[in-house]
Design an enzyme around this catalytic site. Structure first.
Site, short mmCIF file in Angstrom:
data_model
loop_
_atom_site.label_atom_id
_atom_site.label_comp_id
_atom_site.label_asym_id
_atom_site.label_seq_id
_atom_site.Cartn_x
_atom_site.Cartn_y
_atom_site.Cartn_z
N HIS A 139 0.83 -1.21 0.00
CA HIS A 139 0.00 0.00 0.00
C HIS A 139 0.86 1.26 0.00
O HIS A 139 0.65 2.17 -0.81
CB HIS A 139 -0.91 -0.03 1.24
CG HIS A 139 -1.74 1.20 1.43
ND1 HIS A 139 -3.06 1.28 1.08
CD2 HIS A 139 -1.43 2.42 1.95
CE1 HIS A 139 -3.54 2.48 1.39
NE2 HIS A 139 -2.58 3.20 1.92
N GLU A 140 1.83 1.31 0.90
CA GLU A 140 2.65 2.52 1.02
C GLU A 140 3.53 2.73 -0.21
O GLU A 140 3.75 3.86 -0.64
CB GLU A 140 3.51 2.46 2.29
CG GLU A 140 2.69 2.38 3.59
CD GLU A 140 1.73 3.54 3.78
OE1 GLU A 140 2.01 4.66 3.29
OE2 GLU A 140 0.68 3.34 4.43
N HIS A 143 1.69 4.61 -2.72
CA HIS A 143 1.71 6.07 -2.51
C HIS A 143 3.00 6.66 -3.05
O HIS A 143 2.98 7.70 -3.72
CB HIS A 143 1.62 6.40 -1.02
CG HIS A 143 0.24 6.29 -0.46
ND1 HIS A 143 -0.87 6.79 -1.09
CD2 HIS A 143 -0.19 5.74 0.70
CE1 HIS A 143 -1.94 6.54 -0.35
NE2 HIS A 143 -1.57 5.91 0.75
N HIS A 149 -5.30 7.34 -2.20
CA HIS A 149 -6.22 6.35 -1.66
C HIS A 149 -7.36 6.12 -2.65
O HIS A 149 -7.82 7.04 -3.32
CB HIS A 149 -6.78 6.82 -0.31
CG HIS A 149 -5.81 6.62 0.80
ND1 HIS A 149 -5.69 7.50 1.86
CD2 HIS A 149 -4.92 5.63 1.06
CE1 HIS A 149 -4.75 7.06 2.69
NE2 HIS A 149 -4.27 5.94 2.22
#
Lengths: 426, 110
Positions: A139-140, A143, A149
């Site tokens: 997930h990170e 980014h 998101h």
């Protein structure tokens, strides 16, 4: 007044750290270096476990995007693109304090670093408790690469953590999201493409015929799942892992001779060829007359030059069609000789449907797809579909074996992406 | 060490000082919404809270009530990523090379 002041403070802090989304705000290079920094190890997992999980997380992004990631433990820190570290409270010189156990588990900086809150109970991929470090890392990293998101169920970019699932992978929409940021899908030439036939006996003694699609590029390969429009999770794999005895740096062509009286699978590379023993999952050591493999193409297929660009077996006329530069050679497996009238120019055997739209020889792969029931010629990032006999029935003006106008390979077979060679073995 | 008794450390006790403050009231909820980009400083106060709560409830898949109810409280206290959900910079810079720098991030380099 107090509320306005508070909101103002939060807003100023946020301007320094927001991740913005845009089609062109992304890393400008294809290979990115990362490192788990020494002062930022977690106290909960061994360093090796942490590095393994991050290697896997980066590889998962590499499998669905044109980006490659390499763990860099030797360069000066300023040369490392993405730095990862664990910390608690005030940590690693970061201006965004962690809140302790619960709520915020990590944060990331666009085109920058990733911090994990070591007050959270991070666990490895095989654990069913705690917070999956792999999931959070994926997930990170999203980014850092530029994704915001996403609130869609199933997206890896959902802001809230969902407990362990049996496995999690990047779905179609997440793939397209990252590819949109990085110049579309994964492109590249292939050494060969083929459908591998498997024969399975059912409990009732019937024989079921199944096939799997493989794409090969140099020393690695992907299994392509046609029904899912993607490659198998975890691919590519090094050639020598799945195909024993063929050259580890790749092949030129694959041919499956399949008729009532004959069945044989051949791999071709350079001046040589091998016959593959699918029962024992490796190349044959000798042919039926005791001659050792690899054998010379000129001996096994008299009249065929080498090296070749590609080849395929046409079940309609029991010929193997070999391609070399702008020439096509039809080889009869019945007479074990070159068919009369050959070689011919590729444009004569496979004329263009649209004038000028033709690979003009030196193709990379000739691939008969059972999934599409069609023959494809691949060259570079493009492919041409060969007109089928049924199609000619409906549209008789189409030339026999004509080549339909080209399309891009990555618009037909999706997400066949390279990974960094160091990631082949995690 | 943090105290535990089970082999898999699943009963590890976290000191209160190491636990994230639990969101229990509307003020803390407002801080949460501000932190993750749902409240904009320029919004009028009287319409702020209800509207932003509705927005948060909608994206979180909760019943959209506009009220700080138990379901909303639970959702706010769940583990989540620290990156804001909503951007505030209306003029993003075009970045042409990768960011190099320490952990204290400011604007990306051109």
């Amino acid at each position: 007044n107090r509320r306005r002041h508070l909101a103002d403070l939060v807003s100023k802090k946020r301007q320094k750290r927001d991740l913005t989304e845009s089609g062109y705000m992304a890393f400008s290079k294809d290979v990115l270096r990362w490192r788990l920094i020494g002062e930022g190890y977690s106290s909960q997992l061994t360093v090796d476990e942490q590095r393994y999980i991050f290697r896997l997380a980066f590889r998962m992004w590499s499998e669905v995007s044109p980006l490659e990631f390499v763990e860099d433990t030797w360069s000066p820190l300023e040369d490392v693109d993405i730095k990862l570290g664990f910390g608690t409270g005030r940590h690693l010189g970061c201006n965004q304090k962690f809140d302790g156990t619960g709520q915020e588990f990590a944060h990331a900086w666009f085109l920058g670093d990733i911090h994990f809150d070591d007050d959270e109970h991070f666990t490895g991929p095989s654990s069913h408790t705690g917070i999956s470090l792999l999931k959070v890392a994926v997930h990170e990293i999203g980014h850092v690469l530029g994704l915001p998101h996403i609130y869609r169920p199933g997206s890896i970019m959902q802001p809230s953590y969902l407990p362990h699932e049996s496995s999690f992978e990047m779905d179609w929409m997440d793939r397209k999201a990252i590819q949109h940021l990085y110049a579309g899908g994964c492109k590249g030439r292939f050494s060969t493409v083929f459908d591998w036939i498997r024969k399975e006996k059912t409990p009732y003694g019937d024989v079921k015929i199944r096939f799997n699609t493989y794409f090969m590029r140099d020393g690695w390969y992907w299994l392509y799942e046609n029904r899912n429009n993607r490659t198998r999770y975890g691919d590519p794999v090094a050639l020598q892992i799945g195909w024993h005895g063929i050259p580890s740096d790749g092949v030129d062509a694959y041919v499956h001779v399949w008729s009532r009286r004959r069945e044989a699978v051949y791999f071709f590379k350079g001046l040589q060829f091998w016959r593959y023993d699918s029962e024992n999952d490796r190349v044959f050591r000798h042919d039926s007359e005791g001659r050792r493999y690899p054998r010379l193409i000129s001996e096994g297929f008299p009249g065929i030059p080498s090296p070749i660009d590609s080849a395929f077996y046409d079940r309609r006329d029991s010929h193997i069609y070999f391609f070399r530069r702008a020439q096509v050679y039809a080889f009869s497996v019945e007479t074990n000789s070159l068919a009369s009238g050959f070689p011919k120019h590729i444009r004569d055997v496979f004329p263009p449907v649209e004038s000028g739209d033709h690979p003009d020889g030196s193709i990379d792969a000739a691939y008969f797809s059972y999934s599409h029931n069609a023959l494809f010629l691949l060259k570079g990032t493009r492919f041409w579909r060969v007109v089928g006999s049924r199609e000619r029935w409906r549209r008789p003006f189409l030339p026999r074996n004509g080549l339909m106008p080209h399309k891009e390979v990555d618009q037909q077979w999706f997400d066949i992406c390279d990974v960094h060679p160091t990631s082949l073995k995690l | 060490e943090k105290l535990f008794h089970n082999r898999d450390h699943s009963d590890m006790q976290i000191p209160t000082s190491h636990q994230a403050p639990v969101i229990t009231d509307e003020y803390e909820a407002e801080l949460f919404l501000s932190r993750y980009g749902f409240i904009k400083p320029t919004q009028r106060e009287e319409i702020q809270m209800k509207q932003t709560l509705k927005e948060f409830q909608m994206v979180s898949g909760l019943p959209v009530t506009g009220v700080f109810d138990d379901a909303t409280k639970d959702a706010m206290n769940k583990p989540r990523c620290g990156v804001p959900d909503k951007e505030t910079d209306p003029n993003p810079h075009v970045v042409t090379e990768s960011h190099i720098g320490g952990s204290d991030q400011s604007q990306p380099l051109q």
